[in-house]
Design a protein around this motif. Structure first.
Motif, PDB file in Angstrom:
ATOM      1  N   GLN A 225      -2.594  16.658 114.818  1.00  0.00           N
ATOM      2  CA  GLN A 225      -1.619  15.895 115.589  1.00  0.00           C
ATOM      3  C   GLN A 225      -1.407  14.535 114.937  1.00  0.00           C
ATOM      4  OE1 GLN A 225      -3.624  15.802 119.472  1.00  0.00           O
ATOM      5  NE2 GLN A 225      -1.862  16.911 120.280  1.00  0.00           N
TER       6      GLN A 225
ATOM      7  N   LEU B 106      -1.090  10.545 114.648  1.00  0.00           N
ATOM      8  CA  LEU B 106      -1.827   9.456 115.291  1.00  0.00           C
ATOM      9  C   LEU B 106      -1.036   8.880 116.454  1.00  0.00           C
ATOM     10  CD1 LEU B 106      -3.315   7.615 112.178  1.00  0.00           C
ATOM     11  CD2 LEU B 106      -4.487   9.169 113.747  1.00  0.00           C
TER      12      LEU B 106
ATOM     13  N   GLU C 187       0.864  10.558 118.526  1.00  0.00           N
ATOM     14  CA  GLU C 187       0.618  11.447 119.673  1.00  0.00           C
ATOM     15  C   GLU C 187      -0.756  11.194 120.285  1.00  0.00           C
ATOM     16  OE1 GLU C 187       2.754  15.636 118.818  1.00  0.00           O
ATOM     17  OE2 GLU C 187       1.350  14.993 117.241  1.00  0.00           O
ATOM     18  N   GLN C 188      -1.726  10.890 119.435  1.00  0.00           N
ATOM     19  CA  GLN C 188      -3.102  10.690 119.907  1.00  0.00           C
ATOM     20  C   GLN C 188      -3.379   9.259 120.366  1.00  0.00           C
ATOM     21  OE1 GLN C 188      -6.132  12.782 117.439  1.00  0.00           O
ATOM     22  NE2 GLN C 188      -4.375  13.216 116.106  1.00  0.00           N
ATOM     23  N   LYS C 189      -2.408   8.376 120.093  1.00  0.00           N
ATOM     24  CA  LYS C 189      -2.565   6.955 120.418  1.00  0.00           C
ATOM     25  C   LYS C 189      -3.824   6.370 119.770  1.00  0.00           C
ATOM     26  CE  LYS C 189       0.003   7.162 124.794  1.00  0.00           C
ATOM     27  NZ  LYS C 189       1.063   7.859 124.233  1.00  0.00           N
TER      28      LYS C 189
ATOM     29  N   HIS D  50      -9.231   7.054 114.891  1.00  0.00           N
ATOM     30  CA  HIS D  50      -9.488   8.492 114.888  1.00  0.00           C
ATOM     31  C   HIS D  50     -10.781   8.721 114.097  1.00  0.00           C
ATOM     32  CE1 HIS D  50      -9.043  12.752 114.105  1.00  0.00           C
ATOM     33  NE2 HIS D  50      -8.102  12.773 115.040  1.00  0.00           N
TER      34      HIS D  50
END
Length: 120
Positions: free
Chosen positions: A37, A39, A41-43, A82
């Motif tokens: 995904q 970054l 989208e993952q915040k 992340h």
């Protein structure tokens, strides 16, 4: 970011900031994918640091401390990271790496012999 990299590189890896060159490139979080995904989208944030040092000039413990300290410092600067965030300490042979027209090996030998360096 460049100041943080320079500071930690000097403090932990004992590299002279006067001869440390840093390039910072930005990538939009929607164009950076980790774990399938973006970054965005993952915040989450991330970085890729690739540092070149002369082979044998740092211990395993110094390199491990550098990775840990950099991860913490970058999280402070760019936010939650992340887990797939990378720092690569690339150890390059002293006879194949240098700056200003001189290899690191030549600089080392000249320093041991206390002679002035001259570009080849």
């Amino acid at each position: 970011m460049a100041n943080a990299v320079s500071e930690l590189t000097a403090k932990i890896l004992h590299k002279d900031p006067k001869v440390t060159a840093i390039i910072v490139k930005s990538v939009d979080a929607s164009d950076w994918f980790a774990g399938g995904q973006s970054l965005a989208e993952q915040k989450l944030a991330s970085y890729w640091i690739d540092i070149h040092v002369t082979e044998g000039t740092n211990t395993k413990d110094e390199k491990a401390a550098y990775l840990t300290a950099m991860f913490k410092r970058m999280a402070d600067i760019i936010g939650p990271l992340h887990p797939e965030t990378y720092l690569h300490v690339d150890e390059v042979k002293g006879d194949a790496y240098g700056f200003g027209g001189l290899t690191q090996e030549r600089r080392y030998i000249a320093g041991k012999l206390e002679i002035a360096l001259q570009a080849a």
